[in-house]
Motif scaffolding. Sequence first.
Motif: not given
Length: 377
Positions: A158-170
């Motif tokens: 849950s809570d991927l928050h794609i677009g938040e800091i480091r989210s795409e890197k993770n």
Amino acid sequence: MIFAFIFILILLIYGGANFYAAKRLFQLINLRSKRISIMPFASIYAFFALSLFMGFMPLPPIVRGILRFIGMHWIGIGMYLVMLFILADTALFFAKTTRIINTPVLPRVRLYSGFIVILLTFAIVFYGMHNANHIKNVTYEIQLKNAVLDDMKIVLISDLHIGEIRSEKNLAKIVENINSLNPDIVCIPGDIFNDSYYAIRNPERAIALLRSIKSKHGVYASLGNHDGGPTFHKMIDFLEKSNITLLNDEYRIIDGRLALFGRLDHRPIGGFGPLKRQDITETIISVSANFPVVVMDHNPINIREYDKEADLILSGHTHRGQVFPGSLITRAINVVDYGHYQKDANSPHVIVTSGVNTWGPPMRVGTNNEVVSILLR
């Protein structure tokens, strides 16, 4: 009206906290050196404290991105500065009151206590940033009544928050972790996005990574409070291209053995276009006569809506407070803010995950990013 009042109250608290921390830092600097004047110091401090707000101004995208990056980190730094300065000042007050130290307090005592506050703040912040780069695996075994599921495995994120800091890197690490667990179903109960589709830096790569999830019976999602707004239609298109089946107050029968429901969040930021949360109690009752029922509902505050007809509720949203002492707050306002919960033997099981990414400060203190395995017995 009430939202305006809350917003003004938050601004007053934020401003007061930063004024207090700035004043204490300047006093500390003056104990060490008298050469720095108040105006340069105040200007630099104000830039950091206001950088997040400036990141929403009509500036070039790269400038806004830099300002938000600084501002998100500053929230964590500023929060711990304020808390630790309050603790230090309280300790000094107690020491003076009990005559452990003499009055007035020696300048070197204030100097040392201030340096300890700064060192602890940055130690906590760096630990939090480091911890936020790691993913913990958590496993639960749930026995469902009157169900023969042959040890079906649900992987919950849950809570991927794609677009938040480091989210795409993770994201690559998250997908790799999911695939290593060989799930029968992958469930994502909300906050896939971070308020806007345009916050995603590389949508094509994110879509490709999500499409690479290997799940025997597919990947299913429901919408959270950050999954709405003006770009809602583009978010839906993103999910379709990612091979993620979105359930909006509806259900799917999984392998003829399990009914999986997905709920719309009850308070979306910006709304879900024409979609509104519906009462699906009668549908759950009718389906539960033939299948065990699993429900994805982003916010665990909604668990009171489900009676004995539902077998398992999957939620996120709380982040378990993300950074201490946030966990004390989420625990106080929710019946369950994390982990496994069952009110009684006739009530549904509830599993709340702390989320697989961060929101706001890219830090985890006292909590973890996690991927959850649920073995249905």
